[in-house]
Design an enzyme around this catalytic site. Structure first.
Site, PDB file in Angstrom:
ATOM      1  CB  SER A 108      50.371 -29.280  40.340  1.00 30.03           C
ATOM      2  OG  SER A 108      48.717 -30.612  40.944  1.00 30.03           O
ATOM      3  CE1 TYR A 131      45.694 -34.425  38.058  1.00 29.20           C
ATOM      4  CE2 TYR A 131      45.187 -34.296  40.085  1.00 29.20           C
ATOM      5  CZ  TYR A 131      45.720 -34.661  39.199  1.00 29.20           C
ATOM      6  OH  TYR A 131      47.095 -33.961  39.464  1.00 29.20           O
ATOM      7  CB  THR A 157      44.700 -33.498  34.128  1.00 26.45           C
ATOM      8  OG1 THR A 157      45.557 -32.665  34.210  1.00 26.45           O
ATOM      9  CG2 THR A 157      45.066 -35.091  34.218  1.00 26.45           C
ATOM     10  CE  LYS A 253      50.145 -32.726  31.969  1.00 28.34           C
ATOM     11  NZ  LYS A 253      49.880 -33.387  32.801  1.00 28.34           N
ATOM     12  CG  HIS A 277      50.068 -38.438  33.979  1.00 31.95           C
ATOM     13  ND1 HIS A 277      48.427 -37.786  34.126  1.00 31.95           N
ATOM     14  CD2 HIS A 277      50.528 -37.706  34.667  1.00 31.95           C
ATOM     15  CE1 HIS A 277      48.360 -36.965  35.277  1.00 31.95           C
ATOM     16  NE2 HIS A 277      49.477 -36.989  35.664  1.00 31.95           N
TER      17      HIS A 277
HETATM   18  C1  GLV Z   1      49.949 -36.634  39.106  1.00 36.37           C
HETATM   19  O1  GLV Z   1      49.437 -36.051  38.197  1.00 36.37           O
HETATM   20  C2  GLV Z   1      50.753 -37.358  39.468  1.00 36.37           C
HETATM   21  O2  GLV Z   1      51.892 -37.894  38.598  1.00 36.37           O
HETATM   22  O3  GLV Z   1      51.690 -37.956  40.292  1.00 36.37           O
END
Ligand code: GLV
Length: 378
Positions: A108, A131, A157, A253, A277
């Protein structure tokens, strides 16, 4: 890991005892009333398998390919923020466990170990997630760093232009870096190995942001970081922009609707992830398993369809495969395993999921993972 660990639930319990509440809850929780979080699990639970008997299942194979690369089972580790708070060097350990197992690991942007840390400490390619940021130069910089680290896929994302309120985080006083306060002092004092590894460890903040944001140390919460950095104007043209900059495989995603799935395919996705998510964004959105079949239909084989949201067992994974996913991703399950036992914990989780999946396929008369389909369900 001394305790008898038979399930992801067991790993979650060990994790709960090993790490401070604020860190555990960051993984365990969802947004607002956590309706969607609960739906992910409940809707998976509600599906029943169709048992079949007297089929030769002696050679059940789990091997598959993901984005053209072979994988030992249809699973990948999802990008999760703050993995390095669950265990010192968490992202490195997760990447190593995944590589040894023969499945992809996705790092990430909100990791504690940076892309370069993970690259330097591992040998296999990994995926990188990002992101869309207000500062597109930062996206370009991350793309360049992912190319330099020879990342084998970029995962963009799409569902975090604004952040859903995760109510547990401010309640628990989750901060970055973690701090001892009068409220959490007892909790932290009872987690000495965590404190030694993480609280007094060498990596205590977002590794990928070093030198990027003035006064990164001034950023205390995830909500603050996303509110100031993530781009609420982001749209499909920006996805095209990323597509034009990233030469490798692109994974989109956060798709929950067939219309968006088609747009993602048109934008040149090599794979999409059907995801809400982990119930951390739009509370009240449907579970991922309930929308999966419609999205698989909309994609019509045009790209790979991956699935996340509530996978806590090989049975859950089998249900997603039955409804058309090529593979599942684990986020929370990964973080619990990491907190419970570091690299060995993650390996244990992968073994559990593999073994459960294998037995489930066998008892539904499915001899190889590629033959999974709706016929496995009642
Ligand atoms: C990050 O993407 C989270 O969901 O904390």
């Amino acid at each position: 890991m001394a305790a008898l660990i038979q399930s992801i639930g067991d790993l979650r319990e060990v994790a709960r005892r090993r790490i401070p509440r604020a860190i555990f809850d960051y993984a365990d929780g969802g947004s607002y009333e956590e309706r969607t979080l609960r739906r992910n699990a409940a809707d998976l639970d509600a599906l029943s398998f169709r048992q079949r008997v007297m089929i030769d299942v002696s050679g059940v194979s789990l091997a598959t390919t993901l984005l053209g690369t072979s994988a030992s089972l249809p699973l990948a580790i999802a990008p999760t923020g703050l993995a390095g708070f669950f265990h010192a060097d968490g992202e490195i350990l997760g990447a190593r466990a995944a590589a040894a197992f023969g499945i992809p690991f996705c790092l990430s942007t909100m990791s504690i170990c940076s892309i370069e840390d993970v690259r330097a400490a591992t040998t296999q390619p990994f995926w990188f997630q990002q992101y869309l940021m207000r500062d597109r130069g930062f996206n370009q910089d991350l793309i360049d760093r992912a190319i330099a680290a020879r990342c084998s896929a970029l995962m963009l994302t799409l569902d975090l232009q604004v952040i859903g309120e995760r109510r547990r985080d401010p309640r628990n006083g989750l901060t970055i870096p973690p701090r001892i306060t009068w409220r959490n002092a007892f909790d932290v004092a009872t987690k000495p190995s965590w404190a030694l590894g993480v609280l007094f460890g060498k990596r205590r903040t977002f590794g990928n942001l070093a030198g990027r944001i003035d006064g990164t140390s001034g950023i205390r919460t995830l909500a603050e970081w996303t509110a100031t950095q993530f781009d609420p104007t982001a749209n499909w043209r920006d996805v095209d922009w990323v597509r034009s900059r990233w030469p490798g495989k692109l994974i989109l995603k956060g798709i929950l609707d067939p219309a968006d799935a088609r747009l993602g395919l048109a934008a040149g996705a090599d794979a999409i992830v059907v995801s809400n998510h982990g119930g951390r964004q739009l509370d009240g959105a449907p579970s991922t398993i309930s929308v999966l079949p419609g999205i698989v239909d909309a994609i019509g084989g045009g790209c790979e369809v991956l699935f996340d949201g509530g996978i806590r067992s090989g049975q859950d994974l089998a249900k997603a495969l039955a409804l058309g996913a090529r593979a599942g991703l684990i986020g929370k399950s990964f973080l619990f395993a990491l907190a419970a036992g570091g690299e060995a914990g993650v390996t244990r989780a992968l073994c559990i999921l593999r073994d459960e999946l294998k037995v489930t396929l066998a008892l539904t008369g499915t001899t190889q993972v590629g033959a999974a389909g709706p016929h496995m369900l009642v």
